[in-house]
Design an enzyme around this catalytic site. Structure first.
Site, PDB file in Angstrom:
ATOM      1  N   ASP A  98       0.621   1.423  -5.053  1.00  0.00           N
ATOM      2  CA  ASP A  98       1.713   1.255  -6.073  1.00  0.00           C
ATOM      3  C   ASP A  98       2.705   2.318  -6.138  1.00  0.00           C
ATOM      4  O   ASP A  98       3.304   2.517  -7.061  1.00  0.00           O
ATOM      5  CB  ASP A  98       1.387   0.780  -7.340  1.00  0.00           C
ATOM      6  CG  ASP A  98       0.588   1.895  -7.943  1.00  0.00           C
ATOM      7  OD1 ASP A  98       0.030   2.982  -7.401  1.00  0.00           O
ATOM      8  OD2 ASP A  98       0.284   1.743  -9.374  1.00  0.00           O
TER       9      ASP A  98
ATOM     10  N   ASP B 183       6.320   5.447  -8.976  1.00  0.00           N
ATOM     11  CA  ASP B 183       5.014   4.760  -9.021  1.00  0.00           C
ATOM     12  C   ASP B 183       4.683   3.717 -10.330  1.00  0.00           C
ATOM     13  O   ASP B 183       5.588   3.996 -11.276  1.00  0.00           O
ATOM     14  CB  ASP B 183       4.153   6.187  -9.513  1.00  0.00           C
ATOM     15  CG  ASP B 183       2.739   5.808  -9.561  1.00  0.00           C
ATOM     16  OD1 ASP B 183       2.207   6.099  -8.413  1.00  0.00           O
ATOM     17  OD2 ASP B 183       2.087   5.207 -10.446  1.00  0.00           O
TER      18      ASP B 183
ATOM     19  N   ASP C 129      -0.242  -8.431  -5.616  1.00  0.00           N
ATOM     20  CA  ASP C 129       0.758  -8.625  -4.273  1.00  0.00           C
ATOM     21  C   ASP C 129       1.994  -9.145  -4.770  1.00  0.00           C
ATOM     22  O   ASP C 129       3.079  -8.636  -4.399  1.00  0.00           O
ATOM     23  CB  ASP C 129       0.053  -9.357  -3.427  1.00  0.00           C
ATOM     24  CG  ASP C 129      -1.197  -8.499  -2.640  1.00  0.00           C
ATOM     25  OD1 ASP C 129      -1.207  -7.380  -2.918  1.00  0.00           O
ATOM     26  OD2 ASP C 129      -1.819  -9.226  -1.775  1.00  0.00           O
TER      27      ASP C 129
END
Lengths: 334, 202
Positions: free
Chosen positions: A236, A193, A210
């Protein structure tokens, strides 16, 4: 009045009329076109190679096959195969009517035959028509199949891929995990993560976010081997599967490399974006494991990393199976 | 349902005759997305009518004009040698060819089982006069047939007058007057497919 030979020429363009000695008296015009050595006056069994039924070497044997299908080859370089049937009038005259059978397509090409070379009742021209029409249709179908196959492969690829990063997506990951669990192979599941990703998004906008995700994906692919699986499973959130790799030292080293490279500033429109990553690792060495359980364990280890201060990796510790895992208990590395 | 072969024929005719830009306009007008038919699939029956009226709008001419051209195109365009050959299997001269038209829907079904074409019946009134009755619910087919016959007459080297008499929505009529069977040198027709290697010897 027409003679028998004339009638035969009109009706049977590939007939042979022989006498009881086997001498050829007349042949149909199409047969005449095929056979270059002179047929008239020759002996039928010498002029044609009768190969079935076998062992027919004289007229008596030939006549014994009246009404049966005869297979002959022309004695020319083409060795064209013909089939035929023999009828004797019982008074010394024998008619053998021949046709091309299945060799008609080659024969038409080899001898440049035209419709007029076939009797109007012969289905040869219809057969040629069908062969040509069917191959056109089949070609069309083959082209369609090729296009559909391409579209299918592309659709499958897209269905299995995360559009932004090009990593595999959640459903493709599930398939890989299912397969590995069933196979009983050992492997490691790494749940990763990003840290501080929300800040990047909030500060520099989604385009910067992005950009970061694409860069992280690139790092994941560079750090893993080709038969490992790198998946994006959430905004994410990422999962890595290491096929056959269960060595904690090596997995730890990979995690450190991942975190280290993700922490390198990522440039977006002149701005340096800083993120890091927290990782939880679950090793599976047992057969018939439940993929969901493995993901859940990797997730627990990930949260241990988060609680321990982020930017680190943690191995799942079975000792904390159902507890609120305390920070100290997870095996945290940095 | 309508066979994709019919719609695809329309598409390649427009592309080869008027260009792909014109085809894209017609496809857009017809609401066809993607602007492409597959010859081996089937489509909604209304698609042909939609396509024809879209083409009328874009080409700015009545459908009878360009539909007849489809028939000529099918037989005489260099890209479409296949159909000319298949039709030439029908007979050794133009009269035999005319008589073979009765079999055309059957022959088409032999090649493509689910391709339904209107029924065709040739009536010979005298050796030089024929009437072709076309029965079915695809009225444009009779106009295609006029184009096909015109091109096939050329192919056989025959001189004919063709007159589409119209008719009801079910039955259409074409009058054929044969002026001369051997008016000009026809095109060659070999039973064997071109491109196939002729063997040595013989």
């Amino acid at each position: 009045m027409k003679s028998t030979a004339q009638i035969l020429r009109g009706l049977c363009p590939m007939h042979v009329l022989i006498d009881e000695e086997g001498i050829i008296h007349s042949v149909g015009p199409t047969l005449h076109k095929l056979q270059t050595p002179k047929l008239i006056g020759a002996n039928f069994l010498e002029a044609f190679d009768l190969y079935r039924p076998r062992g027919v070497t004289n007229m008596a044997q030939l006549l014994a096959n009246e009404g049966r299908t005869l297979y002959v080859r022309l004695r020319n370089p083409k060795r064209t195969q013909l089939k035929g049937v023999l009828v004797s009038d019982g008074a010394g005259r024998v008619v053998i009517n021949l046709s091309f059978g299945i060799s008609v397509i080659d024969a038409v090409r080899d001898y440049a035959l035209t419709s007029r070379d076939f009797a109007a009742t012969d289905l040869a021209v219809e057969m040629l028509y069908l062969v040509e029409a069917k191959s056109a249709v089949l070609n069309s179908s083959l082209h369609l199949n090729t296009r559909l196959q391409g579209a299918k492969t592309e659709a499958e690829r897209r269905a299995a891929t995360d559009g932004l990063t090009g990593l595999v997506n959640r459903s493709a990951l599930d398939q890989v995990l299912d397969r590995l669990c069933r196979s009983g192979q050992s492997f490691a599941v790494m749940h990763m993560d990003l840290d501080f990703f929300k800040q990047v998004n909030d500060t520099y906008g989604h385009a910067a976010g992005d950009r970061v995700l694409r860069r992280v994906a690139q790092v994941m692919l560079e750090v893993t081997r080709t038969d490992d699986t790198a998946a994006r499973v959430g905004g994410d959130e990422f999962v890595l599967i290491f096929n056959g790799l269960v060595n904690e030292v090596r997995l730890g080293a990979i995690s450190e490399r991942l975190i280290g490279r993700i922490e390198q500033p990522i440039m977006h429109e002149g701005q340096a974006c800083h993120v890091s990553a927290s990782i939880g690792i679950c090793i599976n060495a047992e057969e018939g494991a439940d993929p969901d359980v493995l993901l859940e364990r990797a997730d627990q280890a990930l949260y241990a990393s988060k609680r321990a201060g982020r930017a680190q990796y943690t191995f799942y510790d079975p000792g904390q199976e159902d507890g609120n895992s305390g920070e100290g208990k997870a095996l945290a590395g940095e | 349902m309508i066979h994709g072969l019919i719609l695809k024929t329309f598409q390649v005719f427009v592309e080869d005759t008027y260009g792909t830009t014109t085809w894209d306009e017609i496809a857009a007008e017809a609401g066809l997305d993607p602007p492409n038919f597959e010859a081996m699939l089937t489509y909604e029956k209304t698609m042909l009518r939609t396509l024809i009226s879209s083409a009328e709008t874009v080409l700015d001419k009545p459908s009878t004009q360009f539909i007849e051209d489809i028939g000529t195109y099918l037989v005489s365009h260099p890209n479409r040698e296949g159909l000319r050959r298949l039709l030439r299997f029908g007979g050794v001269d133009f009269i035999e060819f005319l008589h073979s038209l009765d079999d055309l829907p059957g022959r088409a079904r032999l090649a493509v089982p689910n391709l339904d074409l209107p029924e065709i019946e040739l009536i010979d009134e005298d050796p030089a006069h024929f009437v072709l009755n076309i029965t079915g619910d695809m009225r444009s087919f009779s106009h295609v047939l006029v184009g096909v016959m015109r091109a096939m007459a050329d192919d056989y080297g025959a001189l004919v007058l063709l007159d589409h008499k119209g008719g009801t929505s079910r039955v259409q009529q074409i009058e054929i007057t044969l002026v001369e069977t051997a008016f000009a040198e026809g095109r060659e027709f070999e039973l064997s497919q071109p491109g196939e290697q002729a063997g040595e010897g013989v």
